[in-house]
Design a protein around this motif. Structure first.
Motif, short mmCIF file in Angstrom:
data_model
loop_
_atom_site.label_atom_id
_atom_site.label_comp_id
_atom_site.label_asym_id
_atom_site.label_seq_id
_atom_site.Cartn_x
_atom_site.Cartn_y
_atom_site.Cartn_z
N PRO A 181 -32.50 -21.37 4.34
CA PRO A 181 -31.26 -22.13 4.53
C PRO A 181 -30.16 -21.72 3.55
N LEU A 182 -30.52 -21.49 2.28
CA LEU A 182 -29.51 -21.08 1.30
C LEU A 182 -28.88 -19.74 1.70
N MET A 183 -29.69 -18.81 2.14
CA MET A 183 -29.15 -17.52 2.57
C MET A 183 -28.13 -17.71 3.70
N LEU A 184 -28.43 -18.64 4.62
CA LEU A 184 -27.52 -18.91 5.73
C LEU A 184 -26.27 -19.64 5.26
N TRP A 185 -26.43 -20.66 4.38
CA TRP A 185 -25.27 -21.39 3.86
C TRP A 185 -24.30 -20.44 3.17
N MET A 186 -24.83 -19.52 2.39
CA MET A 186 -23.99 -18.57 1.66
C MET A 186 -23.20 -17.69 2.62
N GLU A 187 -23.81 -17.38 3.75
CA GLU A 187 -23.08 -16.59 4.75
C GLU A 187 -22.03 -17.43 5.45
N GLN A 188 -22.38 -18.64 5.81
CA GLN A 188 -21.43 -19.53 6.48
C GLN A 188 -20.22 -19.83 5.60
N ASP A 189 -20.43 -19.86 4.29
CA ASP A 189 -19.35 -20.15 3.34
C ASP A 189 -18.58 -18.90 2.91
N GLY A 190 -18.95 -17.76 3.44
CA GLY A 190 -18.20 -16.54 3.18
C GLY A 190 -18.52 -15.83 1.88
N TYR A 215 -27.16 -7.39 2.51
CA TYR A 215 -25.97 -8.24 2.57
C TYR A 215 -24.79 -7.54 1.91
N MET A 216 -23.63 -7.61 2.56
CA MET A 216 -22.40 -7.18 1.92
C MET A 216 -21.75 -8.39 1.26
N VAL A 217 -21.39 -8.24 0.01
CA VAL A 217 -20.78 -9.34 -0.75
C VAL A 217 -19.31 -9.46 -0.39
N HIS A 218 -18.83 -10.72 -0.24
CA HIS A 218 -17.43 -10.97 0.09
C HIS A 218 -16.70 -11.78 -0.97
N ALA A 219 -17.41 -12.40 -1.90
CA ALA A 219 -16.76 -13.30 -2.85
C ALA A 219 -17.27 -13.06 -4.26
N SER A 220 -16.46 -13.44 -5.23
CA SER A 220 -16.85 -13.34 -6.64
C SER A 220 -17.08 -14.72 -7.24
#
Length: 238
Positions: A181-190, A215-220
């Protein structure tokens, strides 16, 4: 290996009641036999992760800064070196594992740190283009929240690549109904985007199927407390 350390190394459930410092000490004591142990069990996770990284960075590999989390004795970094990556740092709390790893001459730096979700002060945000993990999603190793610190350390557009045996999601208490679930939440939140997950039948012992996730990172910036709160609630709801 001394018997007590051998038991804790081989029997994951024995590590359930151990502190992080105690787990690190187990690996201090088995470090000089670690490579031999996994070679005898046909360990392949690190090979698959290295292949995933090489596929993402087809050119100028010598310039790619990589952080190898739960680096151990450098098995994964050795595979990366064979593929022409030359700027890999290791991170692991075990002094014994560091001693063995540095003999391989595949690390630029090696940090004695726990990746447990806290902000690692001597590593700046967006320090790396890539972060890798092999054989460390297991009992007593990386907690779920470690993913949040991993994202902080990788610059947007960079890669996080890690392997997880299928059984870890359903057998490791820390990960049950929490890691996926955490992996999915992190994707949903960008925070990151799943590029792919590749299935393998033989992470070790010529068995133990699992996936390598890329995973490609989108946020810092990561609101760690928000995710900690959500993880706590996920346990209460079960």
């Amino acid at each position: 290996m001394a018997e007590a350390n051998s038991i804790a190394f081989c029997d994951f459930d024995k590590r359930e009641t151990m502190t992080s410092v105690e787990v690190a000490d187990v690996f201090n004591k088995v470090a000089n036999s670690y490579d031999e142990t996994w070679q005898s069990r046909n360990y392949s996770d690190h090979i698959y992760v290295a292949e995933g990284v090489a596929d993402f960075f087809p050119e100028r590999r010598a310039d790619v800064r990589i952080l190898d989390v739960a680096a151990g004795t450098g098995l994964l970094a050795t595979q990366l070196w064979k593929k022409d990556f030359r700027k890999t740092d290791g991170l692991d709390p075990s002094t014994g594992m560091k001693t063995e790893a540095m003999k391989k001459h595949v690390y630029t730096n090696y940090y004695l740190e726990f990746m447990d979700g806290h902000v690692i002060d001597n590593l700046d945000t967006d320090s790396y283009s890539c972060l890798v993990v092999a054989a460390a999603f297991n009992t007593g190793f990386l907690p779920c929240v470690s993913l949040l610190e991993m994202v902080r350390l990788v610059k947007p557009g960079g890669l996080i690549c890690f392997g997880v045996p299928d059984s870890r999601f359903t057998e490791v208490k820390e990960y049950i109904n929490r890691l996926a679930p955490l992996m999915l939440w992190m994707e949903q939140d960008g925070l990151w985007q799943l590029l792919d997950k590749k299935h393998y039948d033989d992470f070790y012992d010529d068995a133990n199927p699992g996936n390598v996730f890329r995973y490609m990172v989108h946020a810092s910036d990561v609101d760690v407390e928000k995710y900690i709160h959500r993880l706590r609630n996920s346990h209460l709801e079960k």
